[in-house]
Design an enzyme around this catalytic site. Structure first.
Site, PDB file in Angstrom:
ATOM      1  N   GLN A 197       0.856  -1.165   0.033  1.00 10.87           N
ATOM      2  CA  GLN A 197       0.077   0.038  -0.077  1.00 10.87           C
ATOM      3  C   GLN A 197       0.886   1.273   0.000  1.00 10.87           C
ATOM      4  O   GLN A 197       1.419   1.651   1.060  1.00 10.87           O
ATOM      5  CB  GLN A 197      -1.063  -0.189   1.253  1.00 10.87           C
ATOM      6  CG  GLN A 197      -1.829  -1.329   1.081  1.00 10.87           C
ATOM      7  CD  GLN A 197      -2.915  -1.447   0.193  1.00 10.87           C
ATOM      8  OE1 GLN A 197      -3.723  -0.766   0.305  1.00 10.87           O
ATOM      9  NE2 GLN A 197      -2.618  -2.522  -0.782  1.00 10.87           N
ATOM     10  N   GLY A 238     -11.698   2.627   4.078  1.00 10.06           N
ATOM     11  CA  GLY A 238     -11.000   1.774   3.199  1.00 10.06           C
ATOM     12  C   GLY A 238     -10.184   2.492   2.254  1.00 10.06           C
ATOM     13  O   GLY A 238     -10.195   3.663   2.177  1.00 10.06           O
ATOM     14  N   HIS A 239      -8.979   1.692   1.758  1.00 13.45           N
ATOM     15  CA  HIS A 239      -8.118   2.519   0.969  1.00 13.45           C
ATOM     16  C   HIS A 239      -8.657   3.140  -0.300  1.00 13.45           C
ATOM     17  O   HIS A 239      -9.495   2.648  -1.101  1.00 13.45           O
ATOM     18  CB  HIS A 239      -6.897   1.488   0.648  1.00 13.45           C
ATOM     19  CG  HIS A 239      -7.349   0.164  -0.052  1.00 13.45           C
ATOM     20  ND1 HIS A 239      -6.333  -0.924  -0.334  1.00 13.45           N
ATOM     21  CD2 HIS A 239      -8.355  -0.173  -0.694  1.00 13.45           C
ATOM     22  CE1 HIS A 239      -6.946  -1.684  -0.930  1.00 13.45           C
ATOM     23  NE2 HIS A 239      -8.410  -1.227  -1.328  1.00 13.45           N
ATOM     24  N   ASN A 240      -7.999   4.323  -0.683  1.00 15.23           N
ATOM     25  CA  ASN A 240      -8.397   4.863  -1.915  1.00 15.23           C
ATOM     26  C   ASN A 240      -9.820   5.696  -1.778  1.00 15.23           C
ATOM     27  O   ASN A 240     -10.366   6.164  -2.860  1.00 15.23           O
ATOM     28  CB  ASN A 240      -8.231   4.069  -3.271  1.00 15.23           C
ATOM     29  CG  ASN A 240      -6.862   3.704  -3.254  1.00 15.23           C
ATOM     30  OD1 ASN A 240      -6.674   2.406  -3.082  1.00 15.23           O
ATOM     31  ND2 ASN A 240      -5.932   4.617  -3.524  1.00 15.23           N
TER      32      ASN A 240
END
Length: 343
Positions: A197, A238-240
């Site tokens: 990540q 969450g990511h992004n």
């Protein structure tokens, strides 16, 4: 600290129309039911207007339509609730911290003399802190982090490497900003390969992040939290994910990766939003709603059932299980009627 204001002082600072004795002094805000001598009460919801007459406050905040509901000294404003919030800020100013680095802290970057670093805090290399930043006890600020002026990081917060937090923010205890997103590729044998990540978390100005809330760093691009966003406790971002300016998200909400939430949205508690969706500006998602597809227009969206007795729920769910069969029977009956109806 005993803070008191005359009503005319409040109006001079915050605006509004004063009706009654200008020298009336108040020392705190209170509800209509609990207010007493020296209190300033407020009516924000018209359904409680019957309580105004019996209110024992020294003064009240009312909307123009409610100005004649009380003979007490009163401040007339368009939005009593926001006015109450501003008055409450005057009565309860934020804590003032003495600048300096506690002997029990570890600081590996140069910081302004106006910064406060509490016991047990750790600041890694290449960190940039703005003026009057506060780093609470036990917090960890990772390598290359940037934090804007006036931001307050409370106790036991972790900010991972290279993340950015804007000016005037509040991050409550236990929050984690920039931990790895949930990114894995699956092998044919069922095992998992971790995907590094490598993005960041970028938080705008005037953002509040609740206790034990977690915001994952981006997988490739950044996770972005816009200016003025308010996040409650125990939220998972969450990511992004991208959250637009001035959006508010209540506790226990989960937002899966790569979803974009627009500006000025309100997401109710325990709602869930699956990944890779787009939610338009000015959307309200009711508490407990599961959002499974993109929302392209402003409005209020609800996808949950009201609570009911267990027996009623069992009977209703039994009917739901047979809906497909019922629809087939109705279609068959309609077809028979059409075939038997003479032309």
């Amino acid at each position: 600290m005993d803070v008191r204001f005359r009503l005319d002082e409040l109006v001079a600072r915050l605006g509004g129309e004063l009706v009654g004795e200008p020298a009336t002094t108040v020392r705190r805000v209170a509800t209509l039911d609990q207010a007493g001598e020296g209190d300033l009460a407020f009516l924000a919801n018209p359904k409680y207007q019957s309580r105004v007459k019996s209110c024992r406050a020294s003064a009240v905040i009312l909307a123009p339509a409610a100005r004649d509901l009380s003979d007490l000294p009163r401040i007339i404003v368009g939005d009593p609730y926001s006015y109450f919030a501003r008055v409450a800020q005057l009565f309860n100013p934020p804590e003032v911290f003495a600048p300096g680095v506690h002997p029990g802290a570890s600081v590996a970057s140069p910081i302004p003399s106006s910064v406060t670093v509490a016991a047990g805090a750790s600041i890694d290399t290449d960190v940039e802190l703005g003026e009057q930043v506060v780093i609470g006890a036990g917090s960890r600020i990772g390598r290359g982090v940037r934090i804007g002026s006036g931001t307050r990081i409370n106790a036991n917060v972790t900010v991972y490497h290279d993340c950015v937090i804007g000016a005037g923010c509040i991050v409550h205890a236990g929050a984690v900003i920039g931990s790895d997103g949930f990114g894995f590729a699956r092998e044919r044998d069922g095992s998992w390969i971790k995907i590094p990540q490598v993005g960041r978390v970028v938080v705008g100005d005037d953002v509040e992040i609740g206790a034990n809330t977690t915001i994952d760093r981006g997988a490739l691009d950044d996770t972005v939290i816009g200016n003025g966003v308010k996040l409650d406790n125990q939220i998972q971002i969450g990511h992004n994910v991208r959250v637009g300016d001035n959006t508010a998200i209540a506790g226990c909400v989960g937002v899966a990766g790569s979803t974009t939430i627009g500006a000025r949205c309100m997401i109710g508690g325990q709602a869930g939003i699956i990944g890779h969706l787009r939610i338009a500006d000015d959307v309200v998602v009711s508490s407990g709603t599961l959002v499974t597809k993109s929302i392209t227009r402003a409005g209020v969206y609800t996808a949950n059932l009201p609570v009911q007795g267990h027996g009623d729920w069992v009977k209703n769910f039994a009917h739901l299980r047979h809906l497909d069969a019922l629809v087939d029977r109705i279609r068959a009956l309609e077809q028979r009627l059409e075939e038997s109806t003479p032309e």
